[in-house]
Design a protein around this motif. Sequence first.
Motif, PDB file in Angstrom:
ATOM      1  N   PHE A  24       0.869  -1.169   0.000  1.00 52.59           N
ATOM      2  CA  PHE A  24       0.000   0.000   0.000  1.00 52.59           C
ATOM      3  C   PHE A  24       0.911   1.225   0.000  1.00 52.59           C
ATOM      4  CE2 PHE A  24      -2.447  -3.465   1.715  1.00 52.59           C
ATOM      5  CZ  PHE A  24      -3.659  -3.335   1.048  1.00 52.59           C
ATOM      6  N   SER A  25       1.172   1.714  -1.201  1.00 53.54           N
ATOM      7  CA  SER A  25       2.107   2.814  -1.392  1.00 53.54           C
ATOM      8  C   SER A  25       1.343   4.133  -1.313  1.00 53.54           C
ATOM      9  CB  SER A  25       2.799   2.683  -2.748  1.00 53.54           C
ATOM     10  OG  SER A  25       3.726   3.708  -2.964  1.00 53.54           O
ATOM     11  N   PHE A  26       1.896   5.115  -0.592  1.00 52.24           N
ATOM     12  CA  PHE A  26       1.165   6.365  -0.406  1.00 52.24           C
ATOM     13  C   PHE A  26       2.108   7.559  -0.457  1.00 52.24           C
ATOM     14  CE2 PHE A  26       2.241   4.752   3.811  1.00 52.24           C
ATOM     15  CZ  PHE A  26       2.805   5.859   4.432  1.00 52.24           C
ATOM     16  N   TYR A  57      11.806  17.672  13.487  1.00 52.76           N
ATOM     17  CA  TYR A  57      11.306  16.371  13.074  1.00 52.76           C
ATOM     18  C   TYR A  57       9.780  16.359  13.047  1.00 52.76           C
ATOM     19  CZ  TYR A  57      16.059  14.795  14.001  1.00 52.76           C
ATOM     20  OH  TYR A  57      17.426  14.645  13.989  1.00 52.76           O
ATOM     21  N   GLY A  58       9.255  15.595  12.109  1.00 56.85           N
ATOM     22  CA  GLY A  58       7.842  15.278  12.064  1.00 56.85           C
ATOM     23  C   GLY A  58       7.675  13.784  12.236  1.00 56.85           C
ATOM     24  N   ARG A  59       6.623  13.358  12.919  1.00 56.56           N
ATOM     25  CA  ARG A  59       6.374  11.941  13.158  1.00 56.56           C
ATOM     26  C   ARG A  59       5.006  11.554  12.602  1.00 56.56           C
ATOM     27  NH1 ARG A  59      11.618  11.257  14.764  1.00 56.56           N
ATOM     28  NH2 ARG A  59      12.004  11.823  16.935  1.00 56.56           N
ATOM     29  N   VAL A  60       4.940  10.450  11.902  1.00 56.45           N
ATOM     30  CA  VAL A  60       3.679  10.005  11.298  1.00 56.45           C
ATOM     31  C   VAL A  60       3.445   8.532  11.601  1.00 56.45           C
ATOM     32  CG1 VAL A  60       2.360   9.742   9.153  1.00 56.45           C
ATOM     33  CG2 VAL A  60       3.905  11.687   9.431  1.00 56.45           C
ATOM     34  N   PHE A  61       2.217   8.218  11.991  1.00 55.29           N
ATOM     35  CA  PHE A  61       1.776   6.830  12.157  1.00 55.29           C
ATOM     36  C   PHE A  61       0.903   6.471  10.970  1.00 55.29           C
ATOM     37  CE2 PHE A  61      -1.622   3.919  13.564  1.00 55.29           C
ATOM     38  CZ  PHE A  61      -0.852   2.824  13.948  1.00 55.29           C
ATOM     39  N   ALA A  62       1.188   5.356  10.317  1.00 59.00           N
ATOM     40  CA  ALA A  62       0.422   4.913   9.153  1.00 59.00           C
ATOM     41  C   ALA A  62      -0.160   3.524   9.423  1.00 59.00           C
ATOM     42  CB  ALA A  62       1.310   4.859   7.913  1.00 59.00           C
ATOM     43  N   GLN A  63      -1.443   3.361   9.126  1.00 55.58           N
ATOM     44  CA  GLN A  63      -2.097   2.064   9.326  1.00 55.58           C
ATOM     45  C   GLN A  63      -3.002   1.741   8.141  1.00 55.58           C
ATOM     46  OE1 GLN A  63      -5.374   1.554  12.196  1.00 55.58           O
ATOM     47  NE2 GLN A  63      -4.254  -0.201  13.014  1.00 55.58           N
ATOM     48  N   VAL A  64      -2.943   0.492   7.708  1.00 53.84           N
ATOM     49  CA  VAL A  64      -3.838  -0.004   6.663  1.00 53.84           C
ATOM     50  C   VAL A  64      -4.716  -1.092   7.261  1.00 53.84           C
ATOM     51  CG1 VAL A  64      -4.013  -1.268   4.493  1.00 53.84           C
ATOM     52  CG2 VAL A  64      -2.298   0.521   4.753  1.00 53.84           C
ATOM     53  N   VAL A  65      -6.024  -0.958   7.084  1.00 57.37           N
ATOM     54  CA  VAL A  65      -6.981  -1.993   7.465  1.00 57.37           C
ATOM     55  C   VAL A  65      -7.602  -2.541   6.192  1.00 57.37           C
ATOM     56  CG1 VAL A  65      -9.060  -2.563   8.763  1.00 57.37           C
ATOM     57  CG2 VAL A  65      -7.464  -0.863   9.664  1.00 57.37           C
ATOM     58  N   PRO A  85     -13.254  -6.426   8.612  1.00 61.38           N
ATOM     59  CA  PRO A  85     -11.784  -6.372   8.521  1.00 61.38           C
ATOM     60  C   PRO A  85     -11.176  -7.767   8.574  1.00 61.38           C
ATOM     61  CG  PRO A  85     -12.535  -5.639  10.685  1.00 61.38           C
ATOM     62  CD  PRO A  85     -13.762  -5.801   9.849  1.00 61.38           C
ATOM     63  N   VAL A  86     -10.152  -7.993   7.748  1.00 61.96           N
ATOM     64  CA  VAL A  86      -9.495  -9.295   7.708  1.00 61.96           C
ATOM     65  C   VAL A  86      -8.033  -9.216   8.123  1.00 61.96           C
ATOM     66  CG1 VAL A  86     -11.042 -10.204   5.942  1.00 61.96           C
ATOM     67  CG2 VAL A  86      -8.935  -9.053   5.253  1.00 61.96           C
ATOM     68  N   ASP A  87      -7.424  -8.034   8.012  1.00 60.82           N
ATOM     69  CA  ASP A  87      -6.017  -7.905   8.396  1.00 60.82           C
ATOM     70  C   ASP A  87      -5.671  -6.418   8.496  1.00 60.82           C
ATOM     71  OD1 ASP A  87      -3.484  -8.586   9.103  1.00 60.82           O
ATOM     72  OD2 ASP A  87      -2.976  -9.642   7.253  1.00 60.82           O
ATOM     73  N   SER A  88      -4.551  -6.132   9.143  1.00 66.48           N
ATOM     74  CA  SER A  88      -4.081  -4.759   9.246  1.00 66.48           C
ATOM     75  C   SER A  88      -2.568  -4.752   9.404  1.00 66.48           C
ATOM     76  CB  SER A  88      -4.739  -4.034  10.426  1.00 66.48           C
ATOM     77  OG  SER A  88      -4.336  -4.625  11.658  1.00 66.48           O
ATOM     78  N   THR A 135      -4.942   5.061   6.905  1.00 69.84           N
ATOM     79  CA  THR A 135      -5.058   6.212   7.791  1.00 69.84           C
ATOM     80  C   THR A 135      -3.666   6.677   8.202  1.00 69.84           C
ATOM     81  OG1 THR A 135      -7.178   5.438   8.671  1.00 69.84           O
ATOM     82  CG2 THR A 135      -6.011   7.101   9.947  1.00 69.84           C
ATOM     83  N   LEU A 136      -3.402   7.972   8.046  1.00 68.31           N
ATOM     84  CA  LEU A 136      -2.172   8.579   8.520  1.00 68.31           C
ATOM     85  C   LEU A 136      -2.497   9.526   9.664  1.00 68.31           C
ATOM     86  CD1 LEU A 136      -0.118   9.537   5.330  1.00 68.31           C
ATOM     87  CD2 LEU A 136      -0.167   7.398   6.577  1.00 68.31           C
ATOM     88  N   ILE A 137      -1.685   9.498  10.712  1.00 68.08           N
ATOM     89  CA  ILE A 137      -1.864  10.387  11.857  1.00 68.08           C
ATOM     90  C   ILE A 137      -0.561  11.121  12.118  1.00 68.08           C
ATOM     91  CG2 ILE A 137      -2.419  10.550  14.310  1.00 68.08           C
ATOM     92  CD1 ILE A 137      -3.996   7.961  14.039  1.00 68.08           C
TER      93      ILE A 137
END
Length: 457
Positions: free
Chosen positions: A50-52, A72-80, A88-91, A131-133
Amino acid sequence: MRSLFYVTMMALGVMSATVVADENIRPMQVYAHAIVFNSPSRDSSVQVDFSFSLDRKQLEFFRPDTTDPSYYGRVFAQVVVFGTDGLPVDSANTYFSVKVKSPQEGKEETFTLFNRVSMLLKTGLYSARLTLIDVVSKRSGTFFLDQIEVVLAPVNKLSIGGKTLAYKISVATEAQMADRNVRNGLKVLSNPLGIVHVQDSSLFIYSELYNLVYEEGTDSNYKLGFSILKQNDELFIDLGYKHRSKSGKTAVVAQEINISEWPQGKYKIRLVAVDLESNQADTTFFGVVRMPDYNPEVATLTKNSSTFDPYDTLSIEVREQLVSFELIELQKSTLQYLTMVGKTNFLDQYWREHDSDPDTPEIENRLNLIKLYEYANRHWSVNFEKNDGWSTDRGRILLSKGHWDEIDDFQTPVIGNPFTVWYDHSIKEGVIFVFEDKHGFGDYNLVHSNLEGEIYS
């Protein structure tokens, strides 16, 4: 070409002295696509990337401590990932960090960050939500992907997989080999939406070939054909075939294509691979939109569909109006600030999750809602375009509750203004809605209902 930058992984640190990003109350804009590497070497699962990408200026930057001059900037990335039943089947998730020398550098325009999240999936049809946070500002952004078809390449047939449209492809240095966007020794900065600027002179495509016929020590070849098609599939440019030597049963295709003479519009890049030993061939397509700027507020390429769905003909504005009475406030707020592509994916995901009969290809409740929407506009619009009936009180009740079971219409009452009464026996013990034409122009307002939450008079 825009300035391009690859995000490297760093550990999270203590945050202080934050630099506030512009419009930090709005959701972040993020764009993504799914890349399926369906190599037959895997017998039961397939790698899906999942390229973003996102603009760096959306992030907040901070200094971890006074001894480090960098920000610095910090980002959390999650794919569901969701199955066809909407469950949902995986993340998978990751953190990444972005480093700049100063707050001013962090705000530079058109500076794009690239990253990806990978997972192994069984064969099947999926959708996904990325989702990016921003860990510093707590802003977030969401991108929805649908129709992710995961299949294994056949064992004994030439197959093309991992197709990726890219802003740039370059040979990775030794120091870059651990970068997430490096595959087979190439650093691939993917272009999720397939949009290119009219001033760009080139674009890149990446893919992999599987099941080439190869015997070590023998001299064998395959050939690649590239052609450009217009939106109506008419041939625009034929770039011909190129012969290449095999080095194994798999091969990497990384091709730069000159687009300097392409007019604005939508195109398809057709890639044909032919194994000259087995005479087997495979074909794949890459969708491209060439436009005056990088504004992603454009409709995505028309999807191929075997059935006609009236929903596909609706504008994004009408699609929003259809669900305006069903969304909660948080969803409305999120939808308000999404790009056109983001809204399209958001609404597609909404309907996948609210399909009244997931076992059928149609979304029956959506088709019914379109009929109600058209009925409201046709009968109760107050403008000449006949497109605002849905927003009247009668339109709101019709779209949210459906057609009445009974109706009493009083056009010439002895006392008072014209009014109409709807009876709905399907809600609880039965409810009524009373609409009054207070001004005599046919613009009926709801003045009474015994349904909880509605006006009671």
